[in-house]
Design a protein around this motif. Structure first.
Motif, short mmCIF file in Angstrom:
data_model
loop_
_atom_site.label_atom_id
_atom_site.label_comp_id
_atom_site.label_asym_id
_atom_site.label_seq_id
_atom_site.Cartn_x
_atom_site.Cartn_y
_atom_site.Cartn_z
N SER A 25 25.47 33.02 19.02
CA SER A 25 26.70 32.72 18.29
C SER A 25 27.16 33.92 17.48
CB SER A 25 26.49 31.52 17.37
OG SER A 25 26.20 30.36 18.12
N LYS A 26 26.21 34.60 16.84
CA LYS A 26 26.55 35.79 16.06
C LYS A 26 27.17 36.87 16.95
CE LYS A 26 23.20 35.49 12.26
NZ LYS A 26 22.07 36.18 11.58
N ASP A 27 26.58 37.08 18.12
CA ASP A 27 27.08 38.13 19.01
C ASP A 27 28.45 37.77 19.58
OD1 ASP A 27 24.86 39.69 18.59
OD2 ASP A 27 23.78 38.96 20.35
N CYS A 28 28.68 36.49 19.85
CA CYS A 28 30.00 36.07 20.34
C CYS A 28 31.07 36.34 19.28
CB CYS A 28 29.99 34.59 20.71
SG CYS A 28 29.07 34.21 22.22
N PHE A 29 30.75 36.01 18.03
CA PHE A 29 31.70 36.26 16.95
C PHE A 29 31.94 37.75 16.77
CE2 PHE A 29 33.16 36.84 12.64
CZ PHE A 29 34.00 35.76 12.42
N GLN A 30 30.87 38.53 16.83
CA GLN A 30 30.98 39.98 16.68
C GLN A 30 31.81 40.58 17.81
OE1 GLN A 30 30.12 41.71 14.15
NE2 GLN A 30 30.29 43.82 14.88
N PHE A 31 31.69 40.03 19.00
CA PHE A 31 32.47 40.51 20.15
C PHE A 31 33.96 40.27 19.94
CE2 PHE A 31 34.43 39.29 24.26
CZ PHE A 31 34.40 40.53 24.89
N VAL A 32 34.29 39.11 19.39
CA VAL A 32 35.70 38.73 19.22
C VAL A 32 36.33 39.39 18.00
CG1 VAL A 32 37.24 36.79 18.73
CG2 VAL A 32 35.42 36.55 20.44
N ALA A 33 35.62 39.39 16.87
CA ALA A 33 36.20 39.90 15.62
C ALA A 33 35.20 40.81 14.91
CB ALA A 33 36.60 38.74 14.71
N PRO A 34 34.93 41.98 15.48
CA PRO A 34 33.86 42.84 14.95
C PRO A 34 34.10 43.35 13.54
CG PRO A 34 35.15 44.02 16.59
CD PRO A 34 35.58 42.59 16.65
N ARG A 35 35.37 43.38 13.11
CA ARG A 35 35.65 43.94 11.79
C ARG A 35 36.03 42.88 10.76
NH1 ARG A 35 39.13 49.34 13.52
NH2 ARG A 35 37.35 50.54 14.27
N PHE A 36 35.80 41.63 11.09
CA PHE A 36 36.17 40.58 10.15
C PHE A 36 35.36 40.68 8.86
CE2 PHE A 36 35.67 36.24 8.42
CZ PHE A 36 37.00 35.94 8.19
N VAL A 151 34.41 37.68 30.58
CA VAL A 151 32.94 37.69 30.55
C VAL A 151 32.41 39.07 30.92
CG1 VAL A 151 30.87 36.51 31.37
CG2 VAL A 151 33.04 35.27 31.24
N ASP A 152 33.13 39.79 31.78
CA ASP A 152 32.68 41.12 32.17
C ASP A 152 32.62 42.06 30.96
OD1 ASP A 152 35.48 40.85 32.04
OD2 ASP A 152 35.78 42.66 33.24
N LEU A 153 33.63 41.97 30.09
CA LEU A 153 33.62 42.80 28.89
C LEU A 153 32.51 42.39 27.93
CD1 LEU A 153 37.46 43.02 28.11
CD2 LEU A 153 36.01 44.73 29.23
N PHE A 154 32.27 41.08 27.86
CA PHE A 154 31.20 40.59 26.98
C PHE A 154 29.84 41.08 27.47
CE2 PHE A 154 28.00 37.34 25.94
CZ PHE A 154 28.10 37.33 24.56
N LEU A 155 29.58 40.97 28.78
CA LEU A 155 28.29 41.38 29.32
C LEU A 155 28.11 42.90 29.28
CD1 LEU A 155 27.90 38.97 32.37
CD2 LEU A 155 26.71 38.89 30.17
N LYS A 156 29.20 43.62 29.34
CA LYS A 156 29.10 45.08 29.21
C LYS A 156 28.59 45.46 27.83
CE LYS A 156 31.83 49.31 29.73
NZ LYS A 156 33.18 49.87 30.04
N GLN A 157 28.99 44.68 26.82
CA GLN A 157 28.55 44.95 25.46
C GLN A 157 27.22 44.29 25.15
OE1 GLN A 157 31.69 44.42 22.65
NE2 GLN A 157 30.36 44.53 20.86
N TYR A 158 26.97 43.11 25.79
CA TYR A 158 25.73 42.37 25.54
C TYR A 158 25.07 42.00 26.87
CZ TYR A 158 27.69 41.85 20.84
OH TYR A 158 28.21 42.09 19.60
N PRO A 159 24.51 42.98 27.58
CA PRO A 159 23.90 42.70 28.89
C PRO A 159 22.70 41.77 28.82
CG PRO A 159 23.38 44.93 28.15
CD PRO A 159 24.42 44.40 27.21
N LYS A 160 22.13 41.58 27.64
CA LYS A 160 20.95 40.71 27.51
C LYS A 160 21.26 39.25 27.84
CE LYS A 160 21.65 40.29 22.49
NZ LYS A 160 21.04 40.54 21.16
N TYR A 161 22.56 38.90 27.90
CA TYR A 161 22.94 37.50 28.17
C TYR A 161 23.36 37.28 29.63
CZ TYR A 161 23.01 37.10 23.08
OH TYR A 161 22.66 37.11 21.75
#
Length: 357
Positions: A25-36, A151-161
C-alpha cells in the motif's frame, strides 16, 4: 485592530505514512503521489535566477537590509511561513458534526499525481458511499482506494511485485487515513465573515513588520509602514514578484474575495502571499489557521452569525512548530485580479475566477 481569535471544535481528516503498515500500500501511494509528503522543490537555480538574486542583494544593501535569498531546494507549504513546517501540521476539516470531508483530502492527493510517471491513476475515498458500492461491497471505511492502470510503469519502479500484479491488468490498493476530534484555541478562521474583513485589512499591504506587500501601495500611501532593518534578524527575503505563467491586470484590490486567486493559487505550496501571511501567523503565536482549499470547491453556510455547515476548508496547526527560519518577507508584486490563468506542468490551462453568491 485586535486579532479575531476563535476556538475550533470539530473533526479533522488526515493521512500519514505511520498509519500504513502494509508495504505494498505504501509503495502504491508513493508511485501515484511521491511528493505528497515531501513537498515540491523549485529545483536548481539557473543563470537568470542567480543574476536576479545578485540584483536583489544589491538593492537590499542600498536600503540597509540583509538579503538572504530563497533557498530553491527548500520545501514550501501553504501558509507555512518558511520551509520548517512539516506536512503533519495540515488537516482537512470534515463537515459540521460528520466524518466526511466531501473529497477534500482526496483532491489534495490527486493534485500531486503526474500522468507522465504514473499513467491514468485515480485516488478515491471508500467513505464515499458510491465508491464503496463499486469497490468495497458497499462497506464504507476510512481508506483511500488507489486505482493504477499503467502496470508496466508500476513494475518498472517496483519489480518486486511482478508475481503479485499482472503486467496487463489494472489493479487497486487501499491506503488508510484517520479522523480525529480536535479542539484548538487561538485560531484564525477564514470561514467567518468578520475574520475575513480583518484579514483583508491586515494583509492587503502586509502588517508592516513581518510581511510587506505591493510596492505600489507604499508609493501611494506614505503614511503606511515602510520596510526597515531590525537588529538580530535572521534572514530577509525580498521577492521581485514576477511569475511567467500569470497574466493579471488590476493590482488594486478592495476586498477579501479579490485576494482569493492568490490565496488559492494552484501552485504546489501556495504562492508568495501565503508564505508572508504564514510567517505573520507563526510570529504572532497563532495556534492554527483555517483557510480555503486550492484543490476543491469551497462552501460555508452562516445563519444569524452562526456557522451552520461547510466543506472545502483546510487547517494548519502551528502548535509546537517552533520559531521560523526567517524574520521578514517582502513581496513587491501586486495582488492578482479576479481572473487568473495558470499553465500547469502538464500543459493544462486552469482558470480561477472569484464569484460571490
Amino acid at each position: 485592530m485586535n486579532t479575531p481569535f476563535t476556538k475550533f471544535t470539530g473533526n479533522l481528516k488526515y493521512t500519514r505514512p505511520e498509519l500504513v503498515t502494509d508495504e505494498f500500500s505504501k509503495d502504491c501511494f508513493q508511485f501515484v503521489a511521491p511528493r505528497f509528503y515531501t513537498g515540491y522543490t523549485e529545483g536548481p537555480q539557473d543563470e537568470k535566477k542567480i543574476e536576479n538574486n545578485e540584483y536583489l542583494k544589491k538593492r537590499a544593501a542600498e536600503g540597509g537590509l540583509e538579503y538572504g535569498g530563497e533557498d530553491s531546494e527548500l520545501k514550501q507549504r501553504r501558509f507555512a511561513g518558511d520551509s520548517s513546517l512539516s506536512r503533519g501540521a495540515y488537516f482537512g476539516i470534515c463537515s459540521e458534526g460528520t466524518e466526511w470531508d466531501h473529497g477534500l483530502v482526496t483532491n489534495e492527493i490527486n493534485f500531486y499525481r503526474n500522468p507522465e510517471t504514473c499513467g491514468f491513476t485515480i485516488v478515491g475515498d471508500l467513505y464515499d458511499q458510491p465508491v464503496a458500492d463499486v469497490y468495497n461491497n458497499g462497506i464504507r471505511e476510512k481508506s483511500f482506494i488507489i486505482l493504477i492502470d499503467r502496470v508496466d510503469l508500476f513494475l518498472k519502479q517496483y519489480p518486486k511485485y511482478k508475481d503479485r500484479v499482472s503486467n496487463n491488468t489494472p489493479f487497486y490498493s487501499k491506503y488508510p487515513y484517520a479522523v480525529k476530534h480536535s479542539e484548538i484555541d487561538n485560531v484564525i478562521d477564514l470561514r467567518l465573515p468578520a475574520t475575513r474583513d480583518w484579514f483583508y485589512k491586515k494583509f492587503v499591504i502586509g502588517d508592516g513588520t513581518y510581511f510587506l506587500k505591493d510596492y505600489r501601495f507604499f508609493r501611494q500611501h506614505k503614511d503606511k509602514p515602510q520596510p526597515e532593518s531590525r537588529e538580530g534578524q535572521k534572514l530577509v527575503i525580498i521577492i521581485q514578484g514576477y511569475h511567467e505563467n500569470i497574466k493579471t491586470t488590476d493590482p488594486l484590490i478592495d476586498s477579501f474575495y479579490k485576494m482569493l486567486p492568490a490565496l488559492m493559487h494552484l501552485d504546489h505550496g501556495g504562492f508568495y502571499e501565503t508564505r508572508g501571511i504564514g510567517l505573520w501567523m507563526r510570529k504572532n503565536k497563532v495556534n492554527a489557521l483555517i483557510f480555503p482549499s486550492a484543490r476543491t470547491n469551497v462552501f460555508v453556510q452562516i445563519e444569524n452569525g452562526k456557522l451552520i455547515d461547510h466543506w472545502g476548508w483546510n487547517i494548519v496547526d502551528y502548535r509546537g512548530s517552533g520559531d521560523t527560519t526567517i524574520d521578514q518577507f517582502f513581496d513587491w508584486s501586486p495582488w492578482f485580479n479576479r481572473r487568473v490563468f495558470l499553465i500547469s506542468d502538464w500543459g493544462m490551462v486552469f482558470q480561477c475566477e472569484v464569484k460571490v453568491v
